[in-house]
Enzyme design. Structure first.
Site, PDB file in Angstrom:
ATOM      1  N   GLY A  10       0.848  -1.187   0.000  1.00 49.98           N
ATOM      2  CA  GLY A  10       0.000   0.000   0.000  1.00 49.98           C
ATOM      3  C   GLY A  10       0.883   1.235   0.000  1.00 49.98           C
ATOM      4  N   LEU A  11       0.336   2.349   0.430  1.00 49.38           N
ATOM      5  CA  LEU A  11       1.103   3.601   0.368  1.00 49.38           C
ATOM      6  C   LEU A  11       2.433   3.523   1.119  1.00 49.38           C
ATOM      7  CD1 LEU A  11      -1.307   6.641   0.765  1.00 49.38           C
ATOM      8  CD2 LEU A  11       0.104   6.025  -1.205  1.00 49.38           C
ATOM      9  N   GLY A  13       4.224   0.901   2.051  1.00 49.48           N
ATOM     10  CA  GLY A  13       5.150  -0.053   1.443  1.00 49.48           C
ATOM     11  C   GLY A  13       5.753   0.490   0.151  1.00 49.48           C
ATOM     12  N   HIS A 236     -15.162   6.080  12.865  1.00 52.41           N
ATOM     13  CA  HIS A 236     -15.451   7.237  12.011  1.00 52.41           C
ATOM     14  C   HIS A 236     -16.935   7.557  12.170  1.00 52.41           C
ATOM     15  CE1 HIS A 236     -15.919   9.777   8.503  1.00 52.41           C
ATOM     16  NE2 HIS A 236     -14.614   9.784   8.323  1.00 52.41           N
ATOM     17  N   ARG A 285     -12.799  13.296  15.112  1.00 55.66           N
ATOM     18  CA  ARG A 285     -13.721  12.173  14.897  1.00 55.66           C
ATOM     19  C   ARG A 285     -14.177  11.515  16.193  1.00 55.66           C
ATOM     20  NH1 ARG A 285     -10.442   9.680   9.697  1.00 55.66           N
ATOM     21  NH2 ARG A 285     -11.121  11.340   8.269  1.00 55.66           N
ATOM     22  N   GLU A 372      -0.197   2.355   8.770  1.00 49.90           N
ATOM     23  CA  GLU A 372      -1.191   2.111   9.826  1.00 49.90           C
ATOM     24  C   GLU A 372      -0.825   0.944  10.736  1.00 49.90           C
ATOM     25  OE1 GLU A 372      -5.250   1.761   8.446  1.00 49.90           O
ATOM     26  OE2 GLU A 372      -5.991   1.363  10.467  1.00 49.90           O
ATOM     27  N   SER A 387      -3.766  10.421   7.748  1.00 55.62           N
ATOM     28  CA  SER A 387      -3.406   9.011   7.555  1.00 55.62           C
ATOM     29  C   SER A 387      -2.595   8.834   6.280  1.00 55.62           C
ATOM     30  CB  SER A 387      -4.632   8.113   7.537  1.00 55.62           C
ATOM     31  OG  SER A 387      -5.413   8.349   6.398  1.00 55.62           O
ATOM     32  N   LEU A 388      -3.027   9.484   5.198  1.00 53.76           N
ATOM     33  CA  LEU A 388      -2.250   9.386   3.958  1.00 53.76           C
ATOM     34  C   LEU A 388      -0.856   9.971   4.185  1.00 53.76           C
ATOM     35  CD1 LEU A 388      -4.932  10.342   1.264  1.00 53.76           C
ATOM     36  CD2 LEU A 388      -4.049   8.080   1.823  1.00 53.76           C
TER      37      LEU A 388
END
Lengths: 552, 242
Positions: A10-11, A13, A236, A285, A372, A387-388
């Protein structure tokens, strides 16, 4: 050749791979499926960075303060400081690799997001994660083409390979299974974990993917890797259920003007606006989810909260939230531009996870984590848009740390014999899949114990149930040579750690709200560290460091 | 709702495939093929219409909300996403067939190996050699192109694509058109040439891909745009940045 093993594509990695590859390191990139299937593609709202394009005099120090405050001061301030300073450079770089951010008059548009007073969230309509991934996938492909990054799609993590040394465990490599052939291979070298959060602990009940089983983390925990702040689970506030999962209504919908209400005595009550006149619907949140929990239990209110998006201008739908409108129409048969959308809180993110230091080192030398899967940056509650950023920055930082320590790592492991190739028919008990019935049992127990509002009795009851399962699993393992299932056992261990961590924190902070301890207690402004020791999950507290330099 | 799932099973690539009929019942009107497969796999007692235990059905899934393309398979003979196909569509018939995509090698049951799609993208050379910036015009194009799921449904219906052929198929159209507007000068010649060879010359413009695409990618528009840039050397790609 200096080689780094990366678990997850994912992002985090991909970013670790791109960072290491561009510095000349060979990378093995392992993932169960291709990057297009990673959970990162689901991120919608945007990525935070102080670009100050909206004429609001935003400053990096504000990003730092909001992130710390949003996380109720439970994050490492030095790690957060470094991330928020790197953020503008990261977003600029993403733009340069072709991410189609929303632009106006030559500058990036930034939108409002929860817990932040300034417009700081850069975005690509309402599919920011997918757009970032498309850019990073191509960027990684460049290194794949010249062989620097070697991709192992359909390859599953089985365990890390460790060596006991005088100063604790050291990671020698990783055991991987080719999911097509079933063949196991041991790969030597340091390992970066980028395996995602713990959605797989709550299958069907999160906004995450089915790819995430939670088993990388549960295996590592049983192998002696320390975990941190496991009680911090983000619900959320705005999700809705679809077949098999929870679907997210991005916070950007509120950032662009969406309003939450509940019917009270027959008329809509915009409870967030009344209770929080400054940030209104854009409170962090944890606060919004908790308010939804409480108002829907109030006698004079209905038990359903709605998100009113009917006031959004047509232009906003078209340019900024087109995918969201389509999604709501598709699944709920509601045109959100015309009718309010029923929403409820759902599990979305895990602030806790693999315990790492400021440089993304885990408790085992040679083992690093980013994204994450690790506990960093977000403290007790993550801000939307972080998070991004956290995944990209974390992947990059982890790779930089590995490279910085590579030579000393090699020197340290040089005294040991090289890993031997495994025979083709080699078996590892950890390849046996966990029992789906047990997975669902644990899910129900944890949901009952670790909801939005928690208290001693229900958490203790949940823990007792987990301990009973643990006893059974131990018996199974002892009774027969092959009957027991290590994955089952590891999942139980992780559940035990999550509950013990929640029970130990006798205060309310961020996502961890206890009705029996509703106040924040400074005594607990510490990282809750979980470690498997002497047959149980032990929780200790580690003080947080002071910030070294404010407002560089 | 009661329905028979008629699944083409296969233990592995070497074994003989066979059809298995699995009765499935659900109260949930919105239950998808993905939901049914999940439920059957969670039920250790699940049996087929002959009373034999079903065992684990191998299939791929990830996001369950048509954003990742993992669960593409042939459903009622058409390539679709299992998470985006509700069983009630087939309720009248009382049965639905599930088969693996046919243009890719089968790994087991409904799982296929789609690595050829990525090999094709490597062949064309889809990446930026140096940093570039999108202007506002090409930003929308890049956005639409980036939505491609790499699910493979388009390749399944494309009359011109076959694995191993020089034509890399519609699955590479979107990724190419993501980058084509912002290629640095130094890269244009090479990538334009690859585009012409691997896409332009192979596409017969049936556009079956566009009809089947679960992400509703407008493949034709992408082709027009990319043809203009790479083959006819005109169009938006030449527009000077403001």
């Amino acid at each position: 050749m200096k080689t780094i093993n990366i678990i997850g594509a994912g992002l985090a990695g991909l970013m670790a791979a791109v960072t290491a590859a561009s510095a000349g390191y060979q990378c093995r990139l392992f993932s169960r499926q291709r990057s297009e299937r990673a959970q990162s593609v689901l991120a919608e709202g945007g990525i935070n960075a102080v670009l100050n394009t909206m004429g609001e005099d935003d400053e990096i120090e504000n990003h730092f303060a909001d992130t710390m405050r949003g996380g109720v001061d439970l994050a490492d301030p030095n790690a957060v400081d470094a991330m928020v300073h790197a953020a503008p450079g990261i977003v600029t770089w993403l733009h340069q690799i072709g991410v189609p951010f929303n632009m106006q008059d030559g500058h990036m548009i930034q939108r409002n997001f929860g817990g932040q007073k300034k417009k700081r969230t850069a975005f690509a309509k309402s599919s920011t994660g997918k757009m970032l991934m498309a850019g990073l996938i191509d960027e990684t492909r460049k290194w794949e083409a010249d062989g620097t990054v070697q991709r192992f799609a359909h390859h599953d993590f089985i365990r890390i390979l460790t060596e006991e040394t005088e100063v604790g465990l050291i990671c020698r490599g990783v055991r991987i299974r080719d999911e097509y052939s079933g063949r196991l291979t041991d790969y030597e070298g340091p390992v970066i974990l980028a395996s995602g959060g713990l959605a797989g602990v709550f299958p069907g009940m999160t906004t995450g993917t089915t790819q995430n089983s939670g088993e990388v983390t549960s295996t590592l925990f049983s192998q002696g890797v320390r975990l941190g702040n496991l009680e911090m689970i983000q619900y959320h506030p705005t999700t809705f259920g679809i077949n098999g999962k929870r679907c997210l209504v991005t916070e950007a919908a509120r950032g662009e003007g969406g309003r939450l209400f509940v019917m009270r005595n027959g008329s809509p009550w915009y409870f967030m606006e009344e209770k929080y006149p400054v940030l209104k619907n854009l409170m962090p949140r944890d606060v919004v989810s908790r308010e939804i929990y409480f108002v829907t239990r109030q006698e004079d209110c209905q038990d359903q909260v709605y998100l009113d998006l009917t006031g959004l201008p047509a232009e906003t739908w078209k340019k900024k939230l087109p995918d969201l409108r389509e999604e709501i129409r598709h699944y709920l048969d509601i045109d959100a531009a015309k009718k309010p959308v029923p929403v409820e809180p759902g599990i979305h993110y895990f602030m806790g996870g693999i315990d790492v230091d400021e440089l993304h080192r885990t408790s085992i030398r040679g083992l690093y984590a980013g994204g994450e899967c690790c506990s960093q940056y977000h403290g007790a509650n993550r801000l939307g848009g972080n998070s991004l950023l956290g995944a990209i920055y974390g992947g990059k930082k982890a790779a930089e740390t590995v490279m910085g320590e590579y030579d000393s790592y090699v020197a340290e492991v040089s005294g040991y014999a090289a890993l031997q190739p495994l025979p083709a028919d080699f078996d590892d008990p950890l390849t046996r899949e966990a029992d789906p019935v047990l997975i669902l049992q644990l899910r129900e127990i944890l949901l009952a114990g670790m909801g939005i509002v928690r208290e001693e009795e229900s958490m203790q009851k949940a823990l007792d149930q987990v301990l009973a399962l643990k006893e059974e699993a131990e018996k199974d393992l002892q009774g027969q040579e092959t009957g027991g299932n290590l994955r089952d056992r590891n999942r139980i261990h992780l559940a035990e750690a999550m509950l013990r961590s929640a029970l130990a924190r006798r205060e309310s902070r961020g996502a961890h709200y206890r009705s029996d301890y509703p106040e924040k207690d400074e005594e607990y402004r510490k990282t809750a560290v979980a470690e498997w020791k002497d047959g149980r999950a032990c929780i200790t507290y580690r003080p947080l460091p002071e910030r070294r330099s404010a407002g560089r | 709702m009661k329905i028979i799932l008629d699944i083409l099973r296969r233990e592995n690539a070497q074994s003989t495939p066979y059809h298995q009929q699995i009765p499935f019942e659900t109260e949930d009107e919105t239950c998808t093929v993905a939901g049914a497969l999940t439920e059957i796999n969670n039920d250790k007692e699940a049996a087929d219409s002959q009373g034999h235990l079903v065992g684990k059905i191998i299939w791929q899934s990830s996001c369950l909300q048509k954003k990742c393309g993992a669960c593409a398979m042939l459903i009622g003979g058409r390539p679709r996403l299992a998470c985006d196909t509700q069983l009630r569509e087939f309720a009248k018939k009382g049965r639905v067939t599930l088969e693996p995509l046919k243009k890719f090698p089968v790994v087991a049951d409904l799982m296929v190996d789609r690595e050829i799609m990525y090999a094709n993208l490597d062949t064309i050379g889809i990446w930026l050699k140096e940093s570039a910036l999108l202007d506002e015009d090409s930003s929308d194009q890049a956005y639409d192109a980036s939505r491609c799921l790499q699910c493979g449904c388009c390749l399944e219906v494309c009359p011109n694509f076959y694995p191993g052929g020089f034509f890399t198929g519609p699955a590479s159209v979107a990724p190419v058109s993501r980058l084509i507007s912002m290629l640095p000068e130094s890269q244009k010649k090479e990538l334009f040439h690859a585009y012409e060879k691997h896409i332009f010359e192979g596409c017969g413009k049936s556009l079956a891909c566009e009809n089947i695409c679960p992400a509703k990618i407008e493949v034709n528009r992408m082709l027009i745009h990319s043809n203009a840039a790479a083959v006819w050397k005109r169009g938006s790609f030449r527009r000077k940045k403001a």
